[in-house]
Design a protein around this motif. Structure first.
Motif, short mmCIF file in Angstrom:
data_model
loop_
_atom_site.label_atom_id
_atom_site.label_comp_id
_atom_site.label_asym_id
_atom_site.label_seq_id
_atom_site.Cartn_x
_atom_site.Cartn_y
_atom_site.Cartn_z
N LYS A 1 0.82 -1.21 0.00
CA LYS A 1 0.00 0.00 0.00
C LYS A 1 0.85 1.27 0.00
O LYS A 1 0.55 2.25 0.67
CB LYS A 1 -0.97 0.00 1.19
N ASN A 2 1.96 1.23 -0.77
CA ASN A 2 2.82 2.39 -0.96
C ASN A 2 2.93 2.69 -2.44
O ASN A 2 2.91 1.77 -3.27
CB ASN A 2 4.22 2.13 -0.41
N THR A 3 3.09 3.95 -2.78
CA THR A 3 3.38 4.36 -4.14
C THR A 3 4.56 5.32 -4.13
O THR A 3 4.73 6.10 -3.19
CB THR A 3 2.18 5.04 -4.82
N VAL A 4 5.36 5.25 -5.18
CA VAL A 4 6.48 6.18 -5.34
C VAL A 4 6.62 6.48 -6.83
O VAL A 4 6.46 5.60 -7.68
CB VAL A 4 7.79 5.60 -4.76
N THR A 5 6.90 7.72 -7.15
CA THR A 5 7.10 8.14 -8.53
C THR A 5 8.58 8.07 -8.88
O THR A 5 9.43 8.56 -8.13
CB THR A 5 6.57 9.56 -8.76
#
Length: 266
Positions: free
Chosen positions: A91-95
């Motif tokens: 449940k993590n996002t990174v660009t």
């Protein structure tokens, strides 16, 4: 006597990962024998942006080539150079923005709610310890840099970068850890016409059934079970990002390898 069924099974464990731009699932339970260890490859052209979403997985990403900028995450805001890495739980996002053309190898496993995101800079000047290690001896000596070591907070993954000596062996003496973990070796820095060899066999003493996988940059070889030593060709060395996926959080340990009893004293 050769067991053709076992050999045919192990021959399917080697996969050549895609080089075209984009995000590519390479080792997943839907199409591979490994169930707990997943591998993805992300190829970005300079200037391109990709948002990595872990969803229900934990992910450990290593930058194999190029440079990139991380953003849109409370912890991950660093500029990445070659061999830097980062970890995100579920449940993590990174660009990720490619500063140069990039290749990421990304290990994944089911997240059990245990894990904290972090960034790790590749630093060969680190003293030997939890992260920087030398394994083996003689022709089997190799250098290891953990991207996600057992002391890091995570659910099932352990991962790192390994490179052997010129013409040397890695993962020797041969070992297996099938009761507790699966593993995938993801090779890089072996451009054609150079190549290495990754060997697979299921049981000690059954050397007639050894399968030799020819590996080059981008080759990824599964070890859902059995022994898996590798060797570089003369004048070359094997480089790989290895990913261990434990069958449960309780077996997320690095000390569970079982050596081939017929080879451990050589």
């Amino acid at each position: 006597m050769r067991n053709k069924e076992n050999q045919a099974r192990m021959e399917q464990w080697s996969v050549q990962s895609p080089e075209i731009p984009g995000f590519h699932p390479v080792i997943t339970p839907e199409k591979c024998e490994c169930y707990d260890t997943q591998i993805f490859r992300l190829n970005l052209v300079a200037g391109d942006t990709y948002t990595l979403d872990s969803e229900g997985l934990e992910l450990n990403a290593a930058l194999i080539a190029g440079a990139a900028q991380l953003s849109n995450h409370p912890v991950l805001t660093q500029t990445m150079k070659q061999y830097d890495s980062f970890y995100i739980p579920g449940k993590n996002t990174v660009t990720i923005t490619a500063v140069e053309d990039c290749i990421f190898y990304i290990g994944g496993a089911v997240c059990e709610g245990i894990g904290e995101p972090f960034f790790r800079s590749f630093d060969l000047s680190l003293p030997l310890g939890d992260i920087h290690q030398i394994h083996g001896s003689g022709s089997g000596s190799r250098e290891v840099m953990f991207t996600l070591n057992p002391q890091d907070k995570a659910s099932r993954l352990i991962a790192g970068l390994t490179w052997g000596n010129d013409g040397g062996w890695t993962s020797w003496p041969p070992h297996q850890h099938e009761k507790d973990l699966e593993e995938v070796y993801c090779y890089f820095n072996i451009p054609a016409p150079r190549f290495g060899l990754h060997l697979s066999y299921l049981k000690s003493g059954e050397y007639d059934d050894v399968v030799a996988h020819v590996v080059t940059s981008g080759t990824m070889v599964q070890a859902p079970m059995g022994y898996h030593p590798t060797v570089g060709t003369p004048g070359g060395r094997n480089w790989y990002f290895w990913v261990l996926g434990a069958h449960s959080h309780a077996s997320r340990r690095y000390d569970l390898a079982v050596l081939d009893p017929l080879q451990e004293n050589f």
